[in-house]
Write a protein that holds these residues in place. Sequence first.
Motif, short mmCIF file in Angstrom:
data_model
loop_
_atom_site.label_atom_id
_atom_site.label_comp_id
_atom_site.label_asym_id
_atom_site.label_seq_id
_atom_site.Cartn_x
_atom_site.Cartn_y
_atom_site.Cartn_z
N LYS A 154 0.90 3.92 -3.05
CA LYS A 154 0.44 5.12 -2.27
C LYS A 154 1.87 6.03 -3.01
O LYS A 154 1.57 7.23 -3.41
CB LYS A 154 0.40 5.83 -1.52
CG LYS A 154 0.21 6.55 -0.83
CD LYS A 154 0.79 7.20 0.93
CE LYS A 154 -0.68 5.69 1.72
NZ LYS A 154 -0.40 6.52 3.28
N THR A 155 2.79 5.97 -3.23
CA THR A 155 4.44 6.53 -3.55
C THR A 155 3.97 6.48 -4.88
O THR A 155 4.10 7.32 -5.77
CB THR A 155 5.20 6.40 -3.31
OG1 THR A 155 5.58 6.05 -1.60
CG2 THR A 155 6.27 6.70 -4.16
N ASP A 168 -5.12 8.10 4.02
CA ASP A 168 -5.32 6.58 5.01
C ASP A 168 -5.20 5.69 3.69
O ASP A 168 -5.76 5.80 3.04
CB ASP A 168 -6.40 6.42 6.13
CG ASP A 168 -7.66 6.73 5.97
OD1 ASP A 168 -8.22 6.86 4.25
OD2 ASP A 168 -8.62 6.49 6.64
N LYS A 169 -5.64 4.59 4.55
CA LYS A 169 -5.48 3.39 3.48
C LYS A 169 -6.29 3.74 2.59
O LYS A 169 -6.62 3.21 1.32
CB LYS A 169 -5.19 1.79 4.08
CG LYS A 169 -3.72 1.97 4.79
CD LYS A 169 -3.92 0.79 5.55
CE LYS A 169 -2.86 0.66 6.18
NZ LYS A 169 -3.13 -0.58 7.51
N ILE A 227 -1.52 12.92 -1.77
CA ILE A 227 -2.51 11.59 -1.53
C ILE A 227 -1.10 10.99 -0.56
O ILE A 227 -1.59 9.34 -0.03
CB ILE A 227 -2.17 10.68 -2.63
CG1 ILE A 227 -3.18 9.63 -3.00
CG2 ILE A 227 -0.59 10.79 -2.96
CD1 ILE A 227 -3.38 8.92 -4.12
N LEU A 228 0.17 10.75 0.12
CA LEU A 228 0.34 10.55 0.51
C LEU A 228 0.16 10.87 2.37
O LEU A 228 0.74 10.04 2.79
CB LEU A 228 2.23 11.28 1.02
CG LEU A 228 3.23 10.89 -0.57
CD1 LEU A 228 4.30 11.88 -0.51
CD2 LEU A 228 2.89 9.54 -0.94
N ALA A 265 -6.51 6.01 -6.08
CA ALA A 265 -5.75 4.88 -6.67
C ALA A 265 -6.64 4.66 -8.29
O ALA A 265 -6.12 4.13 -9.16
CB ALA A 265 -4.86 3.95 -6.48
N ALA A 301 1.31 9.20 -6.27
CA ALA A 301 1.34 10.59 -5.66
C ALA A 301 2.44 11.00 -7.17
O ALA A 301 2.61 11.91 -7.83
CB ALA A 301 2.35 10.65 -4.42
N LEU A 350 1.22 -1.11 -0.03
CA LEU A 350 -0.20 -0.05 0.19
C LEU A 350 0.82 1.07 0.06
O LEU A 350 0.43 2.16 -0.90
CB LEU A 350 -1.33 0.00 1.55
CG LEU A 350 -2.36 -0.57 1.33
CD1 LEU A 350 -2.65 -1.47 2.34
CD2 LEU A 350 -3.46 -0.48 0.11
N ASP A 351 2.24 1.23 1.22
CA ASP A 351 3.14 2.37 0.72
C ASP A 351 3.84 2.99 -0.72
O ASP A 351 3.69 3.97 -0.81
CB ASP A 351 3.60 2.11 1.37
CG ASP A 351 3.03 2.33 3.39
OD1 ASP A 351 2.72 2.89 3.27
OD2 ASP A 351 3.94 1.78 3.93
N MET A 365 -6.48 6.35 0.01
CA MET A 365 -5.33 6.22 -1.07
C MET A 365 -5.64 5.31 -1.76
O MET A 365 -5.68 5.32 -2.67
CB MET A 365 -4.09 5.78 -0.36
CG MET A 365 -3.25 5.89 -1.15
SD MET A 365 -2.89 3.98 -1.99
CE MET A 365 -3.07 2.98 -0.83
#
Length: 177
Positions: free
Chosen positions: A38-39, A54-55, A50-51, A62, A42, A34-35, A58
């Motif tokens: 997210k990256t 929350d999950k 977006i960073l 996405a 973004a 997920l991280d 995000m």
Amino acid sequence: MAAQNTYVSKTQHYLKVKKPLLERQRRARMNKCLDTLKTLVAEFQGDDAILRLDKAEMLEAALVFMRKELVKQQAPPTPVPMDSFKNGYMNAVSEVSRVMACTQGMSVDVGKTVMTHLGIEFQRMLRADQQQSELELSCKASTASRPVSPASSGYHSDIEEPEALATPKPATMWRPW
């Protein structure tokens, strides 16, 4: 007192020790993915906001981003209008004419030949563009006028035969045997 020897079954060991460990590892993998997602989103969107989501937010962002990208990819590319090419061609012809007129020692016959050639090519280009437009219109009209089943491949053999070529089929009675 004697030490009690307690037996722990494999199932009890799994439920008490292994299962929580495996669950923690699974959650750690999900969080890492997920991280990373997210990256990436973004980065592609060029928006660091977006960073901080929350999950769940995000993941929604996405999905929205990927759907927009999918729509962009499926959209047909915008054709370059022929008018802009024609305008550019005419500007180039005007520039050639101006340069030839300003050039000392330029033969009138050479200038006339060049300009005639450029004019003929321009007319040929206009006719080709007109024929292409007429062909596209006739193809669209013929396709729209003939109903095609979803299973049709579009080949001539899928189209019904004209009555002159169709062979008469005898009327037969259906029998179950």
